[in-house]
Design a protein around this motif. Structure first.
Motif, PDB file in Angstrom:
ATOM      1  N   THR A   1       0.845  -1.184   0.000  1.00 35.46           N
ATOM      2  CA  THR A   1       0.000   0.000   0.000  1.00 35.46           C
ATOM      3  C   THR A   1       0.884   1.239   0.000  1.00 35.46           C
ATOM      4  O   THR A   1       2.097   1.152   0.214  1.00 35.46           O
ATOM      5  N   ASP A   2       0.274   2.381  -0.217  1.00 30.59           N
ATOM      6  CA  ASP A   2       1.004   3.649  -0.289  1.00 30.59           C
ATOM      7  C   ASP A   2       0.658   4.539   0.898  1.00 30.59           C
ATOM      8  O   ASP A   2      -0.324   4.296   1.601  1.00 30.59           O
ATOM      9  N   PRO A   3       1.458   5.607   1.113  1.00 25.95           N
ATOM     10  CA  PRO A   3       1.107   6.588   2.132  1.00 25.95           C
ATOM     11  C   PRO A   3      -0.250   7.236   1.791  1.00 25.95           C
ATOM     12  O   PRO A   3      -0.593   7.383   0.625  1.00 25.95           O
ATOM     13  N   PRO A   4      -1.048   7.590   2.810  1.00 28.78           N
ATOM     14  CA  PRO A   4      -0.716   7.498   4.241  1.00 28.78           C
ATOM     15  C   PRO A   4      -1.024   6.127   4.856  1.00 28.78           C
ATOM     16  O   PRO A   4      -0.617   5.841   5.978  1.00 28.78           O
ATOM     17  N   GLU A   5      -1.783   5.280   4.115  1.00 24.21           N
ATOM     18  CA  GLU A   5      -2.182   3.983   4.666  1.00 24.21           C
ATOM     19  C   GLU A   5      -0.964   3.141   5.035  1.00 24.21           C
ATOM     20  O   GLU A   5      -0.938   2.506   6.094  1.00 24.21           O
ATOM     21  N   HIS A   6       0.042   3.139   4.177  1.00 30.36           N
ATOM     22  CA  HIS A   6       1.230   2.344   4.440  1.00 30.36           C
ATOM     23  C   HIS A   6       1.884   2.723   5.762  1.00 30.36           C
ATOM     24  O   HIS A   6       2.193   1.874   6.594  1.00 30.36           O
ATOM     25  N   GLY A   7       2.087   4.036   5.976  1.00 30.65           N
ATOM     26  CA  GLY A   7       2.744   4.488   7.201  1.00 30.65           C
ATOM     27  C   GLY A   7       1.936   4.191   8.450  1.00 30.65           C
ATOM     28  O   GLY A   7       2.489   3.818   9.487  1.00 30.65           O
ATOM     29  N   GLN A   8       0.621   4.350   8.362  1.00 30.09           N
ATOM     30  CA  GLN A   8      -0.230   4.091   9.524  1.00 30.09           C
ATOM     31  C   GLN A   8      -0.142   2.636   9.949  1.00 30.09           C
ATOM     32  O   GLN A   8      -0.012   2.324  11.146  1.00 30.09           O
ATOM     33  N   LEU A   9      -0.202   1.719   8.982  1.00 33.25           N
ATOM     34  CA  LEU A   9      -0.119   0.295   9.306  1.00 33.25           C
ATOM     35  C   LEU A   9       1.292  -0.098   9.743  1.00 33.25           C
ATOM     36  O   LEU A   9       1.464  -0.865  10.693  1.00 33.25           O
ATOM     37  N   ARG A  10       2.291   0.437   9.071  1.00 33.06           N
ATOM     38  CA  ARG A  10       3.676   0.085   9.388  1.00 33.06           C
ATOM     39  C   ARG A  10       4.043   0.510  10.805  1.00 33.06           C
ATOM     40  O   ARG A  10       4.703  -0.242  11.536  1.00 33.06           O
ATOM     41  N   ARG A  11       3.617   1.709  11.207  1.00 36.39           N
ATOM     42  CA  ARG A  11       3.958   2.199  12.547  1.00 36.39           C
ATOM     43  C   ARG A  11       3.364   1.313  13.654  1.00 36.39           C
ATOM     44  O   ARG A  11       3.901   1.261  14.759  1.00 36.39           O
ATOM     45  N   MET A  12       2.296   0.619  13.359  1.00 36.92           N
ATOM     46  CA  MET A  12       1.664  -0.224  14.367  1.00 36.92           C
ATOM     47  C   MET A  12       2.492  -1.469  14.686  1.00 36.92           C
ATOM     48  O   MET A  12       2.290  -2.096  15.724  1.00 36.92           O
ATOM     49  N   VAL A  13       3.409  -1.841  13.804  1.00 37.57           N
ATOM     50  CA  VAL A  13       4.216  -3.049  14.039  1.00 37.57           C
ATOM     51  C   VAL A  13       5.711  -2.752  14.108  1.00 37.57           C
ATOM     52  O   VAL A  13       6.486  -3.620  14.521  1.00 37.57           O
ATOM     53  N   SER A  14       6.138  -1.557  13.708  1.00 42.79           N
ATOM     54  CA  SER A  14       7.580  -1.289  13.587  1.00 42.79           C
ATOM     55  C   SER A  14       8.317  -1.392  14.915  1.00 42.79           C
ATOM     56  O   SER A  14       9.486  -1.810  14.946  1.00 42.79           O
ATOM     57  N   ALA A  15       7.658  -1.035  16.028  1.00 45.91           N
ATOM     58  CA  ALA A  15       8.347  -1.099  17.327  1.00 45.91           C
ATOM     59  C   ALA A  15       8.761  -2.525  17.669  1.00 45.91           C
ATOM     60  O   ALA A  15       9.776  -2.743  18.338  1.00 45.91           O
ATOM     61  N   ASP A  16       7.978  -3.513  17.213  1.00 42.42           N
ATOM     62  CA  ASP A  16       8.300  -4.911  17.509  1.00 42.42           C
ATOM     63  C   ASP A  16       9.515  -5.399  16.739  1.00 42.42           C
ATOM     64  O   ASP A  16      10.064  -6.461  17.066  1.00 42.42           O
ATOM     65  N   PHE A  17       9.931  -4.645  15.722  1.00 43.27           N
ATOM     66  CA  PHE A  17      11.102  -5.029  14.934  1.00 43.27           C
ATOM     67  C   PHE A  17      12.223  -4.006  15.073  1.00 43.27           C
ATOM     68  O   PHE A  17      13.155  -3.992  14.269  1.00 43.27           O
ATOM     69  N   SER A  18      12.138  -3.171  16.095  1.00 44.87           N
ATOM     70  CA  SER A  18      13.165  -2.158  16.317  1.00 44.87           C
ATOM     71  C   SER A  18      14.485  -2.813  16.732  1.00 44.87           C
ATOM     72  O   SER A  18      14.519  -3.955  17.197  1.00 44.87           O
ATOM     73  N   ILE A  19      15.562  -2.063  16.578  1.00 43.02           N
ATOM     74  CA  ILE A  19      16.878  -2.577  16.957  1.00 43.02           C
ATOM     75  C   ILE A  19      16.901  -2.944  18.442  1.00 43.02           C
ATOM     76  O   ILE A  19      17.460  -3.981  18.835  1.00 43.02           O
ATOM     77  N   ARG A  20      16.284  -2.120  19.279  1.00 40.08           N
ATOM     78  CA  ARG A  20      16.274  -2.406  20.717  1.00 40.08           C
ATOM     79  C   ARG A  20      15.502  -3.687  21.035  1.00 40.08           C
ATOM     80  O   ARG A  20      15.957  -4.523  21.834  1.00 40.08           O
ATOM     81  N   ARG A  21      14.342  -3.864  20.389  1.00 38.29           N
ATOM     82  CA  ARG A  21      13.538  -5.078  20.621  1.00 38.29           C
ATOM     83  C   ARG A  21      14.286  -6.311  20.142  1.00 38.29           C
ATOM     84  O   ARG A  21      14.305  -7.348  20.810  1.00 38.29           O
ATOM     85  N   VAL A  22      14.917  -6.197  18.990  1.00 39.63           N
ATOM     86  CA  VAL A  22      15.648  -7.338  18.440  1.00 39.63           C
ATOM     87  C   VAL A  22      16.854  -7.676  19.305  1.00 39.63           C
ATOM     88  O   VAL A  22      17.149  -8.856  19.544  1.00 39.63           O
ATOM     89  N   LYS A  23      17.552  -6.653  19.798  1.00 40.46           N
ATOM     90  CA  LYS A  23      18.701  -6.902  20.669  1.00 40.46           C
ATOM     91  C   LYS A  23      18.290  -7.665  21.919  1.00 40.46           C
ATOM     92  O   LYS A  23      19.016  -8.562  22.384  1.00 40.46           O
ATOM     93  N   ALA A  24      17.110  -7.345  22.450  1.00 36.07           N
ATOM     94  CA  ALA A  24      16.622  -8.054  23.632  1.00 36.07           C
ATOM     95  C   ALA A  24      16.312  -9.518  23.319  1.00 36.07           C
ATOM     96  O   ALA A  24      16.369 -10.370  24.203  1.00 36.07           O
ATOM     97  N   LEU A  25      16.013  -9.805  22.055  1.00 39.16           N
ATOM     98  CA  LEU A  25      15.686 -11.174  21.646  1.00 39.16           C
ATOM     99  C   LEU A  25      16.919 -12.028  21.379  1.00 39.16           C
ATOM    100  O   LEU A  25      16.824 -13.258  21.336  1.00 39.16           O
ATOM    101  N   GLN A  26      18.071 -11.406  21.179  1.00 40.14           N
ATOM    102  CA  GLN A  26      19.253 -12.151  20.730  1.00 40.14           C
ATOM    103  C   GLN A  26      19.649 -13.320  21.626  1.00 40.14           C
ATOM    104  O   GLN A  26      19.998 -14.389  21.115  1.00 40.14           O
ATOM    105  N   PRO A  27      19.625 -13.178  22.970  1.00 37.08           N
ATOM    106  CA  PRO A  27      19.962 -14.353  23.792  1.00 37.08           C
ATOM    107  C   PRO A  27      19.029 -15.533  23.534  1.00 37.08           C
ATOM    108  O   PRO A  27      19.480 -16.686  23.493  1.00 37.08           O
ATOM    109  N   ALA A  28      17.740 -15.253  23.341  1.00 34.49           N
ATOM    110  CA  ALA A  28      16.785 -16.326  23.066  1.00 34.49           C
ATOM    111  C   ALA A  28      17.051 -16.945  21.695  1.00 34.49           C
ATOM    112  O   ALA A  28      16.936 -18.171  21.517  1.00 34.49           O
ATOM    113  N   ILE A  29      17.404 -16.106  20.720  1.00 31.32           N
ATOM    114  CA  ILE A  29      17.735 -16.631  19.398  1.00 31.32           C
ATOM    115  C   ILE A  29      18.972 -17.520  19.480  1.00 31.32           C
ATOM    116  O   ILE A  29      19.026 -18.599  18.876  1.00 31.32           O
ATOM    117  N   GLN A  30      19.982 -17.091  20.251  1.00 32.14           N
ATOM    118  CA  GLN A  30      21.192 -17.891  20.414  1.00 32.14           C
ATOM    119  C   GLN A  30      20.878 -19.237  21.060  1.00 32.14           C
ATOM    120  O   GLN A  30      21.381 -20.283  20.624  1.00 32.14           O
TER     121      GLN A  30
END
Length: 403
Positions: free
Chosen positions: A94-123
């Motif tokens: 989809t395109d803006p603004p719909e794309h940005g609205q939907l993307r922002r709802m999930v982007s925090a779960d894939f942030s660098i900080r969230r992923v870093k917290a997951l790394q021990p579990a991934i290991q």
């Protein structure tokens, strides 16, 4: 575009060296970097092959990622089935603004900080899978025993999908992306995934948790998302979150086995993991047709006029082999600084899950090489079977053994 100047779209990877993109891409970069072509369904689109032009197109607001727009070049059979069935394409298409609205709802779960917290579990997950592999029978298929389980399990953690259901999802996803699947089978698999998430939404409404689906459900209850939005967003994250990374793991391992000096360097120095992953992403460029677009206004690219309504295929595998951006591009060099590649796309639609994919790959490759230093193919390389017609390049299986 006139009939005589539009050749067939060069989709085939070289049979003798399938890790390389089609040889025609190199000729296109040199002679016709913005070229018309006839797509497999008979429609026409512009092929963009140079690195600078690909990046320019992918960030241009006059270019749309919405596959519902007239003229959009749909190459993927799975996307064609979704469009024909009337499904919402999700934020990826989809395109803006719909794309940005939907993307922002999930982007925090894939942030660098969230992923870093997951790394021990991934290991821990990777170590457990390697424990099972080294104590089991040989040879082993790394696709089923490592490449698929790692990203499948991690995306299920994030989404809030029971890990016990991974097997069903892998089966459904294979049916969706497999080029040999009939349209009826693809639609049936899509319906199964959509039905599963419809039931999961009801569970999360009764028992919300700290996961993506629960958060999307709350957005739905607040009137910010429709129920179909929740379902298709969940489905797309599940499929994109494991199919591409699974293919990168298996193809990355194969590439390292075929370049033993590179594998040895990574085995001896885990600090090379980040650079190695970026180089493998650049070299392999497995998401071949994720960057299809359509022009919404007239624009000029590489000296050619692209009219509103013309389809565009930004060839990221070609861009990542452009010598103007990556000297000696057909050589694998894990010491290279390759972070500027476009394997995850570019611009506003750049892959939302790229930090997670990087984290998984940075764990898997060094861990496998250290744990099984004598790892080698269990069959001749020419007997390996590839996914060559699915839009996401990969291996069907990767039989390996060791001393």
């Amino acid at each position: 575009m006139t009939e005589h100047e539009a050749p067939a779209f060069p989709m085939a990877r070289p049979p003798g060296c399938p890790l390389d993109p089609p040889a025609e891409y190199g000729r296109m970069r040199a002679e016709a970097p913005v070229a018309p072509a006839i797509l497999p369904d008979g429609s026409r689109a512009w092929l963009i092959s140079r690195y600078a032009d690909v990046r320019a197109v992918l960030r241009d607001p006059r270019v749309s990622a919405d596959l519902r727009k007239p003229g959009f070049p749909i190459i993927s059979a799975a996307e064609r089935t979704l469009v024909d069935a009337g499904f919402h394409p999700g934020f990826i298409r989809t395109d803006p603004p719909e794309h940005g609205q939907l993307r922002r709802m999930v982007s925090a779960d894939f942030s660098i900080r969230r992923v870093k917290a997951l790394q021990p579990a991934i290991q821990r997950l990777v170590d457990e899978l390697l424990d099972r592999i080294v104590t089991g029978p040989k040879p082993v298929d790394l696709v089923t025993e490592l490449a698929l389980p790692v990203p499948s399990t991690v995306i299920c953690w994030l989404l809030g999908v029971p890990v016990a259901d991974i097997g069903k999802f892998n089966e459904w996803t294979r049916a969706v992306v497999d080029a040999d699947t009939t349209p009826e089978q693809t639609q049936e698999a899509n319906a199964a995934i959509l039905g599963y998430f419809d039931e999961l939404i009801a569970v999360k409404q009764r028992e919300p948790a700290d996961d993506i689906v629960s958060r999307l459900v709350r957005q739905h209850e607040a009137g910010k998302l429709t129920r179909p939005d929740v379902i298709t967003t969940s489905m797309l994250l599940l499929m994109a979150g494991h199919e591409t990374t699974a293919n990168m793991i298996s193809l990355g391992v194969l590439t390292l086995l075929q370049h033993p000096e590179q594998a040895a360097a990574l085995r001896e120095n885990a600090d090379l993991a980040a650079r190695a992953v970026e180089e493998l992403l650049r070299y392999l460029s497995i998401s071949e047709f994720a960057t299809t677009r359509v022009a919404t206004e007239d624009l000029e690219v590489g000296g050619r006029l692209i009219r509103a309504g013309d389809g565009i295929v930004a060839l990221t595998p070609s861009a990542n082999r452009d010598a103007t951006a990556f000297p000696d591009p057909d050589t694998v060099d894990i010491h290279r600084r390759s972070r500027q590649h476009v394997a995850f796309g570019f611009g506003p639609h750049q892959c939302v899950g790229q930090s997670l994919a990087r984290a998984e790959l940075q764990v898997v490759f060094p861990a496998l090489l250290r744990r099984i230093p004598t790892l080698r193919l269990a069959v001749p390389a020419e007997e390996l079977r590839y996914k060559l017609d699915e839009g996401i390049f990969g291996l069907l299986s990767l039989p390996v053994t060791w001393d």
